[in-house]
Write a protein that holds these residues in place. Structure first.
Motif, PDB file in Angstrom:
ATOM      1  N   ASP A 125       0.831  -1.206   0.000  1.00  0.00           N
ATOM      2  CA  ASP A 125       0.000   0.000   0.000  1.00  0.00           C
ATOM      3  C   ASP A 125       0.866   1.258   0.000  1.00  0.00           C
ATOM      4  O   ASP A 125       1.994   1.266   0.491  1.00  0.00           O
ATOM      5  CB  ASP A 125      -0.913   0.022   1.230  1.00  0.00           C
ATOM      6  N   LEU A 126       0.287   2.335  -0.510  1.00  0.00           N
ATOM      7  CA  LEU A 126       0.949   3.635  -0.444  1.00  0.00           C
ATOM      8  C   LEU A 126       0.712   4.310   0.893  1.00  0.00           C
ATOM      9  O   LEU A 126       1.501   5.163   1.309  1.00  0.00           O
ATOM     10  CB  LEU A 126       0.436   4.540  -1.570  1.00  0.00           C
ATOM     11  N   ALA A 127      -0.381   3.928   1.560  1.00  0.00           N
ATOM     12  CA  ALA A 127      -0.721   4.566   2.831  1.00  0.00           C
ATOM     13  C   ALA A 127      -1.557   3.626   3.679  1.00  0.00           C
ATOM     14  O   ALA A 127      -2.254   2.743   3.163  1.00  0.00           O
ATOM     15  CB  ALA A 127      -1.484   5.863   2.591  1.00  0.00           C
ATOM     16  N   HIS A 128      -1.472   3.838   4.988  1.00  0.00           N
ATOM     17  CA  HIS A 128      -2.363   3.194   5.944  1.00  0.00           C
ATOM     18  C   HIS A 128      -2.907   4.294   6.840  1.00  0.00           C
ATOM     19  O   HIS A 128      -2.130   5.041   7.452  1.00  0.00           O
ATOM     20  CB  HIS A 128      -1.629   2.146   6.786  1.00  0.00           C
ATOM     21  N   LEU A 129      -4.222   4.397   6.920  1.00  0.00           N
ATOM     22  CA  LEU A 129      -4.860   5.461   7.691  1.00  0.00           C
ATOM     23  C   LEU A 129      -5.556   4.883   8.918  1.00  0.00           C
ATOM     24  O   LEU A 129      -6.134   3.791   8.865  1.00  0.00           O
ATOM     25  CB  LEU A 129      -5.905   6.192   6.831  1.00  0.00           C
ATOM     26  N   TRP A 130      -5.527   5.660  10.000  1.00  0.00           N
ATOM     27  CA  TRP A 130      -6.283   5.287  11.193  1.00  0.00           C
ATOM     28  C   TRP A 130      -7.549   6.139  11.253  1.00  0.00           C
ATOM     29  O   TRP A 130      -7.494   7.371  11.170  1.00  0.00           O
ATOM     30  CB  TRP A 130      -5.442   5.478  12.453  1.00  0.00           C
ATOM     31  N   LEU A 131      -8.673   5.456  11.375  1.00  0.00           N
ATOM     32  CA  LEU A 131      -9.981   6.116  11.386  1.00  0.00           C
ATOM     33  C   LEU A 131     -10.597   6.003  12.769  1.00  0.00           C
ATOM     34  O   LEU A 131     -10.316   5.067  13.524  1.00  0.00           O
ATOM     35  CB  LEU A 131     -10.904   5.488  10.338  1.00  0.00           C
ATOM     36  N   VAL A 132     -11.455   6.980  13.088  1.00  0.00           N
ATOM     37  CA  VAL A 132     -12.098   7.033  14.399  1.00  0.00           C
ATOM     38  C   VAL A 132     -13.596   7.267  14.214  1.00  0.00           C
ATOM     39  O   VAL A 132     -14.037   7.729  13.151  1.00  0.00           O
ATOM     40  CB  VAL A 132     -11.501   8.167  15.268  1.00  0.00           C
TER      41      VAL A 132
END
Length: 222
Positions: A125-132
């Motif tokens: 992946d190009l990015a890993h995001l943390w969501l809330v």
């Protein structure tokens, strides 16, 4: 791993506090917001930090210096005027190196396991995001999760914490650039992973939210 703390914003909604102090130096729980991040990153084994600055940036540099007082090394990326998130990352790339790096919004507060952020595998992946979960001030959210894929439809709120490959930004021109359009392009390619952030997260976007968190932290120590 290196981490970049975003600290260049003007903090208009925090005025008049930010008329004389950069937003990340506003204090909760007896210490500046940005120091909470620095200490927790250090505890997670991240000691090489990059911090960008623009508005009243000299005060950030004066307060934090080279990071020695916190047991870290700080490299500064000065912006003549704030370049938005992606623009700030592009300018700071020479300081961030060739390995994936963590980016954290300096005007947020976390009570979470920073070690989980550091050790998150990125794969291809190009990015890993943390969501809330969506906070009251942002009920519509930003993106959603389908298994471990981030999708471009509302559902959850992007925490402002992400892990990125430097090559995702390497061909972009210098200048002001928002991050969200890039994320949406990468999502369309299926190259953005994500997960829910485990722990407390606060977006300190107003004076009222700053004071509410400060009161909570003061109460937890009494």
């Amino acid at each position: 791993m290196k981490a970049m703390i975003l600290a260049a914003g003007r903090g208009e909604r925090m005025r008049p506090l930010t008329d004389t102090l950069p937003k990340p130096l506003l204090a909760v729980g007896g210490k500046p917001l940005i120091v909470h991040h620095i200490e927790k990153l250090k505890a997670a084994g991240v000691s090489e930090l990059v911090i960008n600055h623009a508005w009243l940036g000299h005060k950030l540099v004066a307060a934090l210096g080279d990071g020695r007082q916190f047991g870290v090394q700080i490299a500064w990326s000065a912006e003549e005027s704030a370049l938005e998130t992606a623009g700030g990352i592009v300018q700071a790339l020479p300081l961030l190196g060739d390995a994936p790096f963590l980016v954290i919004n300096g005007d947020t507060w976390l009570d979470a396991d920073y070690g989980a952020l550091v050790h998150q595998p990125l794969g291809t992946d190009l990015a890993h995001l943390w969501l809330v979960p969506n906070p009251p001030q942002h009920p519509e959210g930003d993106f959603s999760l389908a298994a471990d894929r981030v999708q471009d439809r509302p559902g959850l709120t992007f925490s402002g914490i992400g892990l990125y490959r430097p090559e995702a930004f390497a061909l972009l021109a210098q200048g002001s650039r928002k991050l969200a359009p890039l994320l949406r392009d990468w999502m369309a390619q299926g190259r953005v992973g994500g997960s829910r952030l485990v722990g407390e997260w606060r977006d300190i976007g107003t004076v009222a939210r700053l004071r509410a968190l400060d009161d909570e932290l003061a109460g937890s120590t009494n």
